[in-house]
Design a protein around this motif. Structure first.
Motif, mmCIF file in Angstrom:
data_model
loop_
_atom_site.group_PDB
_atom_site.id
_atom_site.type_symbol
_atom_site.label_atom_id
_atom_site.label_comp_id
_atom_site.label_asym_id
_atom_site.label_seq_id
_atom_site.Cartn_x
_atom_site.Cartn_y
_atom_site.Cartn_z
ATOM 1 N N GLU A 1 1.006 -1.733 0.112
ATOM 2 C CA GLU A 1 0.001 -0.236 -0.042
ATOM 3 C C GLU A 1 0.283 1.422 -0.016
ATOM 4 O O GLU A 1 0.194 2.328 -0.668
ATOM 5 C CB GLU A 1 -0.716 0.252 1.413
ATOM 6 C CG GLU A 1 -2.427 -1.281 0.764
ATOM 7 C CD GLU A 1 -3.341 -1.225 2.225
ATOM 8 O OE1 GLU A 1 -2.370 -1.311 2.986
ATOM 9 O OE2 GLU A 1 -3.768 -2.290 1.890
ATOM 10 N N GLU B 1 1.703 2.093 -3.471
ATOM 11 C CA GLU B 1 1.227 2.708 -4.035
ATOM 12 C C GLU B 1 0.471 1.628 -5.495
ATOM 13 O O GLU B 1 0.750 2.339 -7.007
ATOM 14 C CB GLU B 1 1.136 4.229 -4.636
ATOM 15 C CG GLU B 1 1.285 4.632 -3.183
ATOM 16 C CD GLU B 1 1.388 6.552 -3.599
ATOM 17 O OE1 GLU B 1 2.441 6.109 -4.377
ATOM 18 O OE2 GLU B 1 1.408 7.415 -2.756
ATOM 19 N N LYS B 2 0.850 0.182 -5.545
ATOM 20 C CA LYS B 2 0.211 -0.457 -6.671
ATOM 21 C C LYS B 2 -0.291 -1.821 -6.232
ATOM 22 O O LYS B 2 -1.027 -1.884 -5.079
ATOM 23 C CB LYS B 2 1.851 -1.156 -6.965
ATOM 24 C CG LYS B 2 2.467 -0.241 -7.560
ATOM 25 C CD LYS B 2 3.849 -1.341 -7.719
ATOM 26 C CE LYS B 2 4.881 -0.012 -8.240
ATOM 27 N NZ LYS B 2 5.171 0.573 -9.313
ATOM 28 N N SER B 3 -1.585 -1.750 -7.572
ATOM 29 C CA SER B 3 -2.456 -2.945 -7.704
ATOM 30 C C SER B 3 -2.104 -4.632 -6.969
ATOM 31 O O SER B 3 -0.803 -4.471 -7.644
ATOM 32 C CB SER B 3 -3.283 -2.773 -8.402
ATOM 33 O OG SER B 3 -4.098 -1.125 -8.466
ATOM 34 N N TYR B 4 -2.886 -4.662 -6.545
ATOM 35 C CA TYR B 4 -1.982 -6.431 -6.174
ATOM 36 C C TYR B 4 -2.927 -7.340 -6.149
ATOM 37 O O TYR B 4 -4.589 -7.598 -6.069
ATOM 38 C CB TYR B 4 -1.087 -6.034 -5.066
ATOM 39 C CG TYR B 4 -2.268 -5.616 -4.243
ATOM 40 C CD1 TYR B 4 -2.488 -6.881 -2.871
ATOM 41 C CD2 TYR B 4 -2.366 -4.758 -3.545
ATOM 42 C CE1 TYR B 4 -2.840 -6.716 -1.537
ATOM 43 C CE2 TYR B 4 -2.797 -3.770 -2.030
ATOM 44 C CZ TYR B 4 -2.887 -5.198 -0.931
ATOM 45 O OH TYR B 4 -4.317 -4.647 -0.141
ATOM 46 N N SER B 5 -3.054 -8.250 -5.892
ATOM 47 C CA SER B 5 -3.036 -9.624 -5.750
ATOM 48 C C SER B 5 -2.412 -10.084 -4.694
ATOM 49 O O SER B 5 -1.096 -10.384 -4.550
ATOM 50 C CB SER B 5 -3.472 -10.723 -7.262
ATOM 51 O OG SER B 5 -4.046 -9.903 -8.016
#
Length: 197
Positions: free
Chosen positions: A63, A66-70
């Protein structure tokens, strides 16, 4: 393809030198700053996919990046079971029999209420094989034990596990080319654009 492993930022339990596996500890103030500094070098780098351990310290790390993740369960730290949250001197005193078995066979001994290092290796190897067929560059936010396994697998031996020190808030990169693996970076936090070409 490249797998960019980041070890989460430091936590309060880490600062005490205790084993930290399944306990869901949060990043310390210093740990948050480690990741904020790292973000300066990572924010311009593109990844095909971002995978993160389900533990809180790893999720707080991504977080801050600041990256989208799985979430990927295979990136979870080894479960230290009854040893979790204890310093090795406490383990030796509180669980002398289990400690003795663990030190005799640290790879295969399954810690009571936890898992063996061999089981962790299995998870990490499965993750590497899986993502290496799907992507060109992957970011994996995880834990020291997971990254040590990945580095050891480059040499095809579980015996190398304790020959690596993986610092908090650093980048560690392996490349996979037709099944052949090699290390591109270890404990890096500087200009990564020169390594990730």
């Amino acid at each position: 393809m490249e797998i960019v492993f980041i070890r989460h930022g430091r936590t309060e339990i880490n600062k005490k030198g205790c084993y930290l596996g399944a306990i869901d500890d949060e990043l310390s103030f210093e740990g948050k700053n480690e990741i904020k500094n790292l973000n300066n070098y990572l924010k311009e780098i593109e990844f095909d996919a971002v995978y993160v351990s389900p533990l809180k310290r790893a999720k707080q790390t991504i977080e801050l990046l600041e990256k989208s993740y799985s979430i990927d369960e295979r990136l979870r730290e080894i479960n230290f079971g009854i040893f979790d949250g204890l310093h090795y001197r406490e383990i030796e005193k509180k669980y002398p029999i289990e400690y003795s078995w663990w030190t005799r066979d640290y790879i295969n001994y399954k810690i009571p209420e936890g898992e063996s290092l061999s089981e962790l290796f299995g998870r990490v190897e499965d993750f590497i094989k899986d993502v290496s067929y799907k992507h060109k560059r992957v970011l994996a936010v995880t834990h020291g034990g997971v990254i040590r396994c990945a580095m050891s697998l480059v040499f095809g031996s579980k015996e190398h596990f304790y020959k690596f020190q993986v610092n908090h808030g650093t980048v560690n990169i392996i490349s996979v080319d037709n099944g052949y693996m090699y290390i591109k970076a270890l404990n890096s936090f500087g200009n990564l654009s020169e390594v990730l070409v």
